[in-house]
Design a protein around this motif. Structure first.
Motif, PDB file in Angstrom:
ATOM      1  N   VAL A   7       0.428  -1.387   0.355  1.00 33.87           N
ATOM      2  CA  VAL A   7       0.328   0.159  -0.261  1.00 33.87           C
ATOM      3  C   VAL A   7       0.868   1.847   0.502  1.00 33.87           C
ATOM      4  CG1 VAL A   7      -1.770   1.627   0.709  1.00 33.87           C
ATOM      5  CG2 VAL A   7      -1.999  -0.934   1.426  1.00 33.87           C
ATOM      6  N   GLU A   8       1.462   1.880  -1.471  1.00 29.53           N
ATOM      7  CA  GLU A   8       1.593   2.331  -1.388  1.00 29.53           C
ATOM      8  C   GLU A   8       1.730   3.978  -2.577  1.00 29.53           C
ATOM      9  OE1 GLU A   8       4.338   5.228  -0.989  1.00 29.53           O
ATOM     10  OE2 GLU A   8       5.714   4.413   0.072  1.00 29.53           O
ATOM     11  N   ASP A   9       1.813   4.825  -2.017  1.00 29.27           N
ATOM     12  CA  ASP A   9       0.843   6.014  -2.721  1.00 29.27           C
ATOM     13  C   ASP A   9       1.970   6.437  -4.322  1.00 29.27           C
ATOM     14  OD1 ASP A   9       2.321   7.656  -1.162  1.00 29.27           O
ATOM     15  OD2 ASP A   9       0.632   9.038  -1.542  1.00 29.27           O
ATOM     16  N   GLU A  10       3.072   6.056  -3.768  1.00 23.83           N
ATOM     17  CA  GLU A  10       4.197   6.552  -4.623  1.00 23.83           C
ATOM     18  C   GLU A  10       4.535   5.632  -5.696  1.00 23.83           C
ATOM     19  OE1 GLU A  10       7.405   8.922  -2.054  1.00 23.83           O
ATOM     20  OE2 GLU A  10       5.843   8.640  -0.858  1.00 23.83           O
ATOM     21  N   PRO A  11       4.298   6.233  -7.028  1.00 28.04           N
ATOM     22  CA  PRO A  11       4.170   5.731  -8.018  1.00 28.04           C
ATOM     23  C   PRO A  11       5.624   4.864  -8.555  1.00 28.04           C
ATOM     24  CG  PRO A  11       3.529   6.693  -8.927  1.00 28.04           C
ATOM     25  CD  PRO A  11       3.639   7.414  -7.394  1.00 28.04           C
ATOM     26  N   LEU A  51       3.276  -0.871   4.372  1.00 31.99           N
ATOM     27  CA  LEU A  51       1.604  -0.740   4.314  1.00 31.99           C
ATOM     28  C   LEU A  51       2.640   1.376   5.296  1.00 31.99           C
ATOM     29  CD1 LEU A  51      -0.935   0.703   4.632  1.00 31.99           C
ATOM     30  CD2 LEU A  51      -0.950  -0.037   7.258  1.00 31.99           C
ATOM     31  N   ASP A  52       2.876   1.992   3.821  1.00 28.87           N
ATOM     32  CA  ASP A  52       2.510   3.352   4.171  1.00 28.87           C
ATOM     33  C   ASP A  52       2.076   4.082   5.236  1.00 28.87           C
ATOM     34  OD1 ASP A  52       4.936   5.215   3.924  1.00 28.87           O
ATOM     35  OD2 ASP A  52       3.416   6.617   2.405  1.00 28.87           O
ATOM     36  N   VAL A  53       2.885   5.092   6.129  1.00 27.19           N
ATOM     37  CA  VAL A  53       2.400   5.661   6.856  1.00 27.19           C
ATOM     38  C   VAL A  53       1.104   6.905   6.277  1.00 27.19           C
ATOM     39  CG1 VAL A  53       2.295   7.141   8.340  1.00 27.19           C
ATOM     40  CG2 VAL A  53       3.359   5.341   8.428  1.00 27.19           C
ATOM     41  N   MET A  54       2.185   7.920   4.833  1.00 27.07           N
ATOM     42  CA  MET A  54       2.115   8.723   3.851  1.00 27.07           C
ATOM     43  C   MET A  54       0.712   7.927   2.853  1.00 27.07           C
ATOM     44  SD  MET A  54       2.375  11.385   6.521  1.00 27.07           S
ATOM     45  CE  MET A  54       2.225  13.056   5.469  1.00 27.07           C
ATOM     46  N   LEU A  55      -0.212   8.374   3.549  1.00 24.46           N
ATOM     47  CA  LEU A  55      -1.311   8.284   2.225  1.00 24.46           C
ATOM     48  C   LEU A  55      -2.854   9.194   2.111  1.00 24.46           C
ATOM     49  CD1 LEU A  55      -1.459   3.884   3.175  1.00 24.46           C
ATOM     50  CD2 LEU A  55      -0.204   4.830   0.948  1.00 24.46           C
ATOM     51  N   THR A 101      11.923   3.166   7.998  1.00 21.60           N
ATOM     52  CA  THR A 101      12.560   4.175   7.576  1.00 21.60           C
ATOM     53  C   THR A 101      12.703   4.839   6.317  1.00 21.60           C
ATOM     54  OG1 THR A 101      13.240   4.363  10.031  1.00 21.60           O
ATOM     55  CG2 THR A 101      13.716   6.841   8.947  1.00 21.60           C
ATOM     56  N   LYS A 102      11.905   6.093   5.604  1.00 28.55           N
ATOM     57  CA  LYS A 102      12.499   6.225   4.573  1.00 28.55           C
ATOM     58  C   LYS A 102      13.514   7.037   4.699  1.00 28.55           C
ATOM     59  CE  LYS A 102       8.515   5.325   1.978  1.00 28.55           C
ATOM     60  NZ  LYS A 102       6.896   6.549   1.219  1.00 28.55           N
ATOM     61  N   PRO A 103      14.433   7.460   3.757  1.00 29.24           N
ATOM     62  CA  PRO A 103      14.251   6.085   2.462  1.00 29.24           C
ATOM     63  C   PRO A 103      14.937   5.521   3.238  1.00 29.24           C
ATOM     64  CG  PRO A 103      16.234   8.301   2.419  1.00 29.24           C
ATOM     65  CD  PRO A 103      15.309   8.387   3.990  1.00 29.24           C
TER      66      PRO A 103
HETATM   67 CA    CA Z   1       3.146   7.705   0.856  1.00 30.97          CA
END
Ligand code: CA
Length: 225
Positions: A7-11, A51-55, A101-103
């Motif tokens: 689940v990640e919004d950054e393509p 699962l990404d946090v910022m979605l 942790t990203k990146p």
């Molecule tokens: Ca995101």
């Protein structure tokens, strides 16, 4: 091979993850916002959710909380955007199993994914079957969904074991009788159907519209959990 929901919004990140995990031999499904991620996780069985946090729509914390409340126990690996302890702690408190942790480096992520899959496979040895929001505990002959628990009768237990071993395959009524009652037992189709009906009331969210234990007209039943 594991089934992994990303689940990640950054393509760019979603695609890189999908490529990498697919190369490793896993089956990957991608959802690009919170609501569709939560929906996918509740509708199908996965071995791991990344699962990404910022979605958009619903953030990763909300998705995580919602899934755990609904009884979905799939391991969750969360991406936190920053190295903030508070975020990590919140994620773990809400039921995430680990975080990156990203990146992040591909190697680190791969190692975390592998570790979580190993853990969940070890847990699978405890003979727990999960599909949708339903959890079957074969050691206790119990079915749990949300806050409810049902006990399986001996016949239901045997039927469900049979279905679990034959996921996605049609089982004829004769095969079900042989497996659950014994080959020399005479059991009418109607009795088999009654037991299936009872089983559905325990494992299906809506027994009148079964999603997992399906009737294949003229042939038998198929378990799609
Ligand atoms: Ca995101």
């Amino acid at each position: 091979m594991a089934r992994i929901l990303v689940v990640e919004d950054e393509p760019g990140i979603a695609l890189a993850l999908e490529d990498d995990l697919t190369m490793e031999g896993h089956q990957v499904q991608v959802a690009s916002d919170g609501p569709s991620g939560a929906k996918a996780a509740r509708e199908a069985r996965f071995d791991l959710i990344v699962l990404d946090v910022m979605l958009p729509g619903k953030d990763g914390f909300e998705v995580c909380r919602e899934l755990r409340r609904a009884g979905v126990r799939t391991p969750i690996l969360m991406f936190t955007a920053r190295t903030q302890e508070a975020e990590k702690v919140l994620g773990l408190e809400l039921g995430a199993d680990d975080y990156v942790t990203k990146p992040f480096g591909v190697r680190e992520l791969r190692a975390r994914v592998m570790a979580l899959l190993r853990r969940s496979q070890a847990a699978g040895a405890e003979r727990v079957l999960r599909f949708g929001e339903t959890e079957v505990d074969f050691d206790r002959a119990e079915v749990r969904r949300g806050l409810e628990t049902w006990t399986l009768t001996q016949t239901e237990f045997k039927l469900l074991e049979l279905f679990a071993r034959s996921r996605g395959r049609i089982l004829t009524r004769d095969q079900l009788v042989e497996g659950a009652w014994g080959a020399s037992t005479f059991v009418t189709d109607r009795v088999v159907d009654n037991h299936i009906g009872n089983l559905r009331r325990k494992i299906e969210p809506d027994p009148d519209e079964p999603r997992f234990l399906l009737n294949v007209r003229g042939l038998g039943y198929r378990f799609d959990g």
